[in-house]
Design an enzyme around this catalytic site. Structure first.
Site, PDB file in Angstrom:
ATOM      1  CG  HIS A   1     -11.895  -2.492   8.655  1.00 31.32           C
ATOM      2  ND1 HIS A   1     -12.143  -1.151   8.538  1.00 31.32           N
ATOM      3  CD2 HIS A   1     -11.376  -2.663   9.904  1.00 31.32           C
ATOM      4  CE1 HIS A   1     -11.777  -0.528   9.640  1.00 31.32           C
ATOM      5  NE2 HIS A   1     -11.323  -1.421  10.483  1.00 31.32           N
TER       6      HIS A   1
ATOM      7  CD  GLU B   1     -11.127  -1.954  -2.560  1.00 28.94           C
ATOM      8  OE1 GLU B   1     -10.864  -1.561  -1.394  1.00 28.94           O
ATOM      9  OE2 GLU B   1     -11.492  -3.112  -2.820  1.00 28.94           O
TER      10      GLU B   1
ATOM     11  CG  HIS C   1     -15.000   0.797   0.380  1.00 30.53           C
ATOM     12  ND1 HIS C   1     -14.209  -0.076   1.076  1.00 30.53           N
ATOM     13  CD2 HIS C   1     -14.680   0.619  -0.924  1.00 30.53           C
ATOM     14  CE1 HIS C   1     -13.457  -0.759   0.230  1.00 30.53           C
ATOM     15  NE2 HIS C   1     -13.731  -0.356  -0.992  1.00 30.53           N
TER      16      HIS C   1
ATOM     17  CE  LYS D   1      -5.894   0.759   4.894  1.00 32.64           C
ATOM     18  NZ  LYS D   1      -6.501   1.588   3.812  1.00 32.64           N
TER      19      LYS D   1
ATOM     20  NE  ARG E   1      -8.275  -9.920  -4.588  1.00 28.06           N
ATOM     21  CZ  ARG E   1      -9.381  -9.401  -4.086  1.00 28.06           C
ATOM     22  NH1 ARG E   1     -10.498  -9.440  -4.790  1.00 28.06           N
ATOM     23  NH2 ARG E   1      -9.399  -8.826  -2.891  1.00 28.06           N
TER      24      ARG E   1
ATOM     25  N   GLY F   1      -8.854  -7.296   3.190  1.00 28.68           N
ATOM     26  CA  GLY F   1      -9.913  -7.944   3.942  1.00 28.68           C
ATOM     27  C   GLY F   1     -10.010  -7.521   5.387  1.00 28.68           C
ATOM     28  N   GLY F   2      -9.427  -6.370   5.727  1.00 28.58           N
ATOM     29  CA  GLY F   2      -9.512  -5.881   7.097  1.00 28.58           C
ATOM     30  C   GLY F   2      -8.486  -6.469   8.043  1.00 28.58           C
TER      31      GLY F   2
ATOM     32  CE  LYS G   1      -4.184  -1.850   2.195  1.00 30.30           C
ATOM     33  NZ  LYS G   1      -3.810  -3.254   2.294  1.00 30.30           N
TER      34      LYS G   1
END
Length: 645
Positions: free
Chosen positions: A234, A274, A208, A158, A296, A164-165, A116
């Site tokens: 999340h 996102e 989101h 994060k 993906r 996936g949180g 990220k």
């Protein structure tokens, strides 16, 4: 087009890919672990290859076994689905080296978006707006704390390799940063093998919203947006397309940003950019920020298919086979509205704990598209994600699509495992959601109203008791000479209560049922039992339980009167595993004094860590497990000393 592909996945996404590929005349090879030998995706495929044991590390994460299976069966390409190896650049390189085609982006593109912090630096360079934060290489605790203080609380910690949180923690004040950082690092290391984190400014009332992109390595188009703001921990629960409140100006701005992001890495295949969006007012062209790119196909891709008429898996296959994009941006348009609800085997009231069990009964209504990797009779395994199905509905307007979603959830029938079906129904009926006035915090804020205590009525008890007594079918009435009234009693358990029902069979078509001071008469006409003209709901009986298909499924235990006087086991002093899993951490030693709410153990199950807390103040008497133990549901882990009178 390919002649044969291998699908390197399981469950609903494997079934989804196989369905489209076979419709195109492509032969499909499935792979499976030991517990998936009889799975739906295996039955659907043209051929199937065993690749190892039940744990993902022994099967679906074994790149060597998957590639060997592809070569042995004549597959020309590998579709990774989502999860497992779908975003693993080393796997892509191994597929390329084996002379096979990876149906997805290049290893370089996956790497560019895989971390990220690096991805956000790349997006800044590409002119894509990002949330203020720290994405640096210095991972010292003191440095991270200093950066969080600089950004200003609240902040999000994060995992840089996350998704996936997992490895994510919200920190509201500086005093909670150290503990949250340690927890995020631990979860990130376990899930991704990388404990590095980034720090981001937390945006209040965030939405989101993500944009579906598709590239062929040169050109990129976007297929509009999806709103995924209904989340718990999340993780997405209900998604929709297009986003409510979206204006053409904002849609074009987000679409341009998403295309720039994909072009910056020469993207090929299906991907999702996102964004976190400021939801404090109307959507604005300057009110969205890049969050991450998923390289993906997304779980929620069907809502995009529903509003565009595009089969994204078909596009994946065609582009991977060397064809250009099937159409340009001007050839894409939005028609109507769509929703997707994720049906899981999980205990919502217990904190969304994943559940297991055999699906003795599973029926989906015709009004919905149901993407599922399981069938009636299949077991929900503790080794994988406990998704049962995705229910997708569409309509010409948001209001009509939402009404269809409510109907689809109401008419879905599941027996054999606890599910989130009732919770989904409550969300679909939520006034704020219906009005399009919601953000990612809705579920947490309104959790109590979304999980009301079920209140079964006598009609539900009669339906269940009639099934238990075997009085629901005409054949059960045979043998009653001269229709002398026949009396019978049925004991049902509802949560912690026992209910005694008595029945008098009046004749072949009527029965009088009594529960406490309530008495009703059930009558049968044209094969349908009813009370006061209202049909009795359908039921399914198995494994000592009866599920009544009303109010999203009411489950009654069948109580054997011979066991009614037996004493319950356990004294309330045991801390037990709520599900099968790995004992990741134990923080209890015999003789230790603990307080109610202290974290005594961590259980890793269904790809998540679950803290087990002391239910009361007390002293540890025994520790009955060790770190690293694989335990079953209900296994005793820690025992407290008896409370003194």
């Amino acid at each position: 087009m390919f002649n044969c592909i291998l699908v390197a996945n399981r469950g609903e996404i494997a079934c989804r890919v196989i369905e489209t590929a076979q419709a195109l005349g492509v032969r499909c090879v499935a792979v499976y672990s030991d517990v998936d030998a009889g799975a739906k995706h295996v039955a659907m495929a043209d051929a199937a290859v065993r690749i190892g044991g039940p744990a993902p590390a022994d099967s679906y994460l074994r790149a060597d076994a998957i590639i060997a299976a592809a070569r042995a069966t004549g597959a020309e390409a590998i579709h990774p689905g989502y999860g497992f190896l779908s975003e693993n650049p080393e796997f892509v390189e191994q597929v390329d080296a084996a002379g096979l085609v990876f149906i997805g982006p290049s290893a370089q593109a996956i790497r560019a978006m895989g971390l990220k912090d690096a991805a956000k630096a790349l997006m800044i360079e590409a002119g894509v707006p990002v949330v203020p934060g720290y994405h640096g290489a210095d991972q010292a605790d003191a440095q991270l704390q200093q950066q969080a203080d600089r950004i200003g609380y609240p902040v999000l910690i994060k995992a840089v390799a996350g998704g996936g949180g997992k490895g994510m923690r919200l920190v509201s004040a500086a005093s909670g940063f150290t503990e949250a950082l340690a927890a995020a690092r631990s979860e990130a290391q376990a899930a991704f093998g990388n404990s590095d984190v980034l720090i981001e400014k937390f945006i209040p009332q965030p939405r989101h919203i993500e944009v579906q992109v598709f590239g062929d390595g040169t050109d990129v188009v976007h297929l509009f947006e999806r709103d995924c703001s209904l989340q718990r921990r999340h993780q997405k629960v209900i998604e929709e397309a297009p986003a409510p409140g979206m204006t053409q100006e904002v849609r074009e701005a987000m679409g341009r940003a998403a295309v720039r992001a994909a072009k910056a890495i020469g993207y090929k295949g299906a991907g999702t950019v996102e964004f976190i969006v400021d939801g404090t007012g109307d959507l604005r062209p300057d009110g969205f920020y890049f969050m991450e790119m998923n390289t993906r196909l997304q779980v929620e891709h069907p809502v995009t298919e529903a509003i565009t008429g595009v089969d994204l898996v078909e596009w994946q296959l065609r582009v991977a086979a060397g064809e250009p994009l099937p159409c340009d941006q001007d050839g894409l348009a939005i028609t109507g509205h769509a929703f997707e609800a994720r049906l899981y085997a999980e205990d919502v009231r217990a904190g969304f704990l994943p559940a297991t069990g055999t699906l003795h009964h599973l029926v989906f209504p015709a009004i919905a598209r149901a993407d599922s990797g399981v069938r009636a009779g299949d077991a929900i395994s503790p080794y994988y994600d406990p998704m049962i199905a995705k229910l997708i509905v569409a309509g010409p307007t948001r209001a009509i699509a939402l009404a269809r979603l409510r109907r689809a959830l109401k008419d879905t029938q599941v027996a054999g495992s606890v599910t989130n079906l009732e919770f989904l129904g409550a969300l679909a009926a939520h006034a704020g959601f219906a009005a399009g006035a919601f953000d990612t915090g809705l579920i947490e804020r309104d959790f109590a109203t979304l999980t009301p205590a079920a209140d079964p009525q006598i009609v539900h008890m009669v339906a269940a008791a009639m099934q238990v007594a075997g009085l629901d079918k005409p054949a059960a009435m045979a043998g009653f000479a001269l229709w002398v009234q026949f009396a019978h009693q049925v004991r049902l358990g509802w949560q912690d209560q026992e209910h005694l029902l008595s029945v008098e069979v009046l004749d072949q078509h009527s029965q009088r049922w009594t529960h406490g001071d309530q008495s009703v008469t059930a009558t049968r006409h044209a094969g349908q039992w009813s009370i006061d003209g209202a049909p009795l709901p359908l039921c399914h009986m198995s494994a000592g339980q009866v599920t009544v298909f009303d109010h999203y499924g009411l489950v009654f235990d069948i109580h054997d009167p011979l066991l009614a006087g037996a004493t319950e086991s356990g004294s309330g002093n045991l801390i037990e595993a709520p599900m099968p899993g790995l004992v990741k951490m134990l923080a209890a030693v015999p003789g230790q004094t603990v307080a109610r709410g202290d974290r005594l153990a961590v259980l890793e199950a269904m790809k998540m860590e679950h803290a087990l807390l002391a239910a009361r103040d007390g002293i540890i008497a025994e520790v009955l497990a060790q770190e690293g133990d694989q335990v079953s549901a209900g296994a005793a882990l820690i025992r407290l000393e008896e409370e003194q009178a």
